[in-house]
Design a protein around this motif. Structure first.
Motif, PDB file in Angstrom:
ATOM      1  N   PRO A 183       0.923  -1.148   0.015  1.00  0.00           N
ATOM      2  CA  PRO A 183      -0.157  -0.025  -0.036  1.00  0.00           C
ATOM      3  C   PRO A 183       0.993   1.233  -0.070  1.00  0.00           C
ATOM      4  O   PRO A 183       1.787   1.371   0.623  1.00  0.00           O
ATOM      5  N   GLY A 184       0.491   2.192  -0.825  1.00  0.00           N
ATOM      6  CA  GLY A 184       1.234   3.520  -0.948  1.00  0.00           C
ATOM      7  C   GLY A 184       2.086   3.459  -2.003  1.00  0.00           C
ATOM      8  O   GLY A 184       2.898   4.761  -2.094  1.00  0.00           O
ATOM      9  N   ASN A 212     -11.700   2.192  -7.231  1.00  0.00           N
ATOM     10  CA  ASN A 212     -11.739   3.181  -6.487  1.00  0.00           C
ATOM     11  C   ASN A 212     -10.815   4.246  -6.084  1.00  0.00           C
ATOM     12  O   ASN A 212      -9.853   3.970  -7.018  1.00  0.00           O
ATOM     13  N   SER A 214      -8.603   4.465  -3.819  1.00  0.00           N
ATOM     14  CA  SER A 214      -7.230   4.038  -3.282  1.00  0.00           C
ATOM     15  C   SER A 214      -6.238   3.513  -4.513  1.00  0.00           C
ATOM     16  O   SER A 214      -5.370   3.273  -4.278  1.00  0.00           O
ATOM     17  N   THR A 242      -1.194   3.267  -5.736  1.00  0.00           N
ATOM     18  CA  THR A 242      -2.006   3.019  -4.636  1.00  0.00           C
ATOM     19  C   THR A 242      -1.825   4.089  -3.440  1.00  0.00           C
ATOM     20  O   THR A 242      -0.738   4.640  -3.529  1.00  0.00           O
ATOM     21  N   ASP A 243      -2.787   3.993  -2.629  1.00  0.00           N
ATOM     22  CA  ASP A 243      -2.586   4.839  -1.351  1.00  0.00           C
ATOM     23  C   ASP A 243      -2.380   3.718  -0.092  1.00  0.00           C
ATOM     24  O   ASP A 243      -2.591   2.676  -0.363  1.00  0.00           O
ATOM     25  N   ASN A 244      -2.088   4.707   0.791  1.00  0.00           N
ATOM     26  CA  ASN A 244      -1.897   3.591   2.439  1.00  0.00           C
ATOM     27  C   ASN A 244      -3.379   3.008   2.741  1.00  0.00           C
ATOM     28  O   ASN A 244      -3.199   2.111   3.603  1.00  0.00           O
ATOM     29  N   ASP A 245      -4.509   3.615   2.221  1.00  0.00           N
ATOM     30  CA  ASP A 245      -5.921   2.973   2.742  1.00  0.00           C
ATOM     31  C   ASP A 245      -6.351   1.903   1.687  1.00  0.00           C
ATOM     32  O   ASP A 245      -7.414   1.525   2.327  1.00  0.00           O
ATOM     33  N   ILE A 246      -5.632   1.499   0.800  1.00  0.00           N
ATOM     34  CA  ILE A 246      -6.148   0.532  -0.020  1.00  0.00           C
ATOM     35  C   ILE A 246      -6.220  -0.772   0.871  1.00  0.00           C
ATOM     36  O   ILE A 246      -5.246  -1.161   1.514  1.00  0.00           O
ATOM     37  N   PRO A 247      -7.476  -1.421   0.712  1.00  0.00           N
ATOM     38  CA  PRO A 247      -7.560  -2.822   1.602  1.00  0.00           C
ATOM     39  C   PRO A 247      -6.484  -3.970   1.065  1.00  0.00           C
ATOM     40  O   PRO A 247      -5.958  -3.895   0.092  1.00  0.00           O
ATOM     41  N   THR A 312       1.300  -1.460   7.415  1.00  0.00           N
ATOM     42  CA  THR A 312       0.281  -1.651   6.866  1.00  0.00           C
ATOM     43  C   THR A 312      -0.203  -2.882   7.025  1.00  0.00           C
ATOM     44  O   THR A 312      -1.254  -3.567   6.513  1.00  0.00           O
ATOM     45  N   ASP A 340      -1.355   0.470  13.354  1.00  0.00           N
ATOM     46  CA  ASP A 340      -1.673   1.605  14.098  1.00  0.00           C
ATOM     47  C   ASP A 340      -2.200   1.007  15.537  1.00  0.00           C
ATOM     48  O   ASP A 340      -2.885   1.557  16.087  1.00  0.00           O
TER      49      ASP A 340
END
Length: 412
Positions: A183-184, A212, A214, A242-247, A312, A340
């Protein structure tokens, strides 16, 4: 004389019937309604042996306005008047079946379907299981219409054979994707389009549909290929971000391919590109506390280090080991830490020396990319237990004060 009388009697009866007839009559000229099959479709286009597919047929009324026309005659000769009256008539479909000895009909027996009005159409779907033997089959659609001729229409169905009625292109999409995507991060995909058909395809448009926010495309989302001959392959390179929030897990990127065949018919097929999103764990120390807060040489104390995961993906089988010149428990098993989140690593130690003590903590953990190890430098301050430093400090202050007093007295 008897014969003349009989002829006269017959003529009289004929004239009486002519006078009794009404002055108006109806002569009907009927045009009965009927249906035809306007189109059909098979899904998938080529059915594998023993697999399940669908056959759809569209039936429509034979004319834009099915009607009955009647001629109405009024008055008597020679002043009779003729006029026509048009009445709309619907086509009533009594039944529709798929007649075949090769396919197994799973669903699609239609009885009393109803009426189809002028200019109207309807679609019937048959769910079938293909035969085991490959080849080109022709199941027939039988449609019975009330008051009209029945319809029998053969449907060509391809069971995993290259023999078709018309030579057409067949586009196969190959994909080359990264094994793991974090991710990211950005990544590239290579698509290969191969024409395995018997005729060329031209004006190919490959449309990428990002599902989406992400996942976004860094390349143009519409690619164009002018011509793809039979047996020819062309490559397309695509870039994504991609971003860090992609599942985490398997994500699907829809791809729509449209092209024209040799006779100008537009064809379309939909594909999907599967990518694997795998996160990584990233562990560090968020906080270090002592219990009690101040320690001296020879004291027993608890050292609590909170290990946080800023990555992630979850960190599994987390284990922390201290390299410190103290006695006690220097290893702690933490377990699993999710992204997190943090977890405590607790050590029970005895301070065997004083001063500013530097030490390291080695953290071992595992994620989807394998086993990892982090070494983090830390330090602890331990006071001297006998208080020698404080005594020396107090004596120094006393000596300074005594010296000041002596100097002041001598000066006076």
């Amino acid at each position: 004389m008897l014969i003349l009388h009989s002829k006269f009697h017959f003529l009289l009866i004929f004239l009486m019937f002519a006078l009794i007839l009404p002055t108006s009559g109806l002569a009907a000229i009927s045009q009965e309604p009927g249906v035809i099959i306007t189109s059909y479709s098979i899904s998938p286009n080529v059915i594998l042996p023993g697999e399940i597919g669908t056959i759809e047929v569209t039936i429509a009324n034979t004319a834009s306005q099915a009607s009955k026309t009647a001629s109405e005659i009024s008055g008597t000769e020679p002043d009779s008047v003729s006029q026509s009256v048009t009445l709309p008539v619907n086509a009533f479909i009594e039944s529709a079946i798929l007649k075949t000895k090769d396919f197994q009909i799973l669903s699609g027996w239609y009885e009393d379907i109803g009426e189809i009005g002028p200019g109207q159409s309807t679609t019937l779907t048959f769910l079938v299981q293909a035969p085991i033997k490959e080849g080109l089959y022709f199941p027939e659609v039988w449609i019975r219409v009330r008051g009209a001729e029945s319809v029998k229409y053969p449907i060509p169905v391809n069971i995993n054979t290259r023999h078709t009625l018309i030579k057409q292109p067949s586009i196969r999409l190959s994909r080359s994707t990264p094994t793991n995507i974090i991710p990211g991060s950005a990544f590239d995909i290579e698509l290969g389009l191969t024409n395995e058909g018997l005729s060329g395809a031209h004006d190919l448009i490959i449309a990428i549909e990002t599902p989406n926010t992400s996942l976004s495309s860094k390349s143009p989302e519409r690619q164009f290929i002018q011509m793809l001959e039979p047996g020819q392959t062309k490559k397309i390179n695509l870039s994504f971000q991609t971003d860090n929030d992609i599942p985490i897990g398997i994500r699907q990127i829809p791809v729509r391919i449209s092209y024209m065949n040799a006779d100008g018919t537009e064809l379309e097929q939909r594909e999907r590109i599967g990518i694997v999103i795998q996160g990584t764990a990233d562990l560090g120390i968020s906080k270090q506390t002592l219990d009690p807060e101040q320690i001296a040489e020879g004291d027993m104390f608890n050292l609590v280090c909170r290990i946080e995961n800023t990555g992630t993906d979850k960190a599994k089988t987390v284990r922390a080991t201290l390299d410190i010149p103290f006695e006690g428990t220097k290893e702690a098993f933490v377990g699993t830490i999710r992204p997190d989140n943090d977890a405590p690593a607790v050590f029970t130690l005895k301070a065997t020396k004083s001063g500013d003590i530097s030490y390291t903590m080695k953290i071992e953990y595992q994620d989807d990319f394998g086993i990892h190890e982090e070494t983090i430098p830390l330090h602890i301050f331990a006071q001297e237990k006998n208080g020698t430093g404080i005594i020396i400090f107090i004596l120094a202050v006393v000596l300074i004060i005594a010296g000041l007093l002596y100097w002041r007295k001598s000066y006076s």
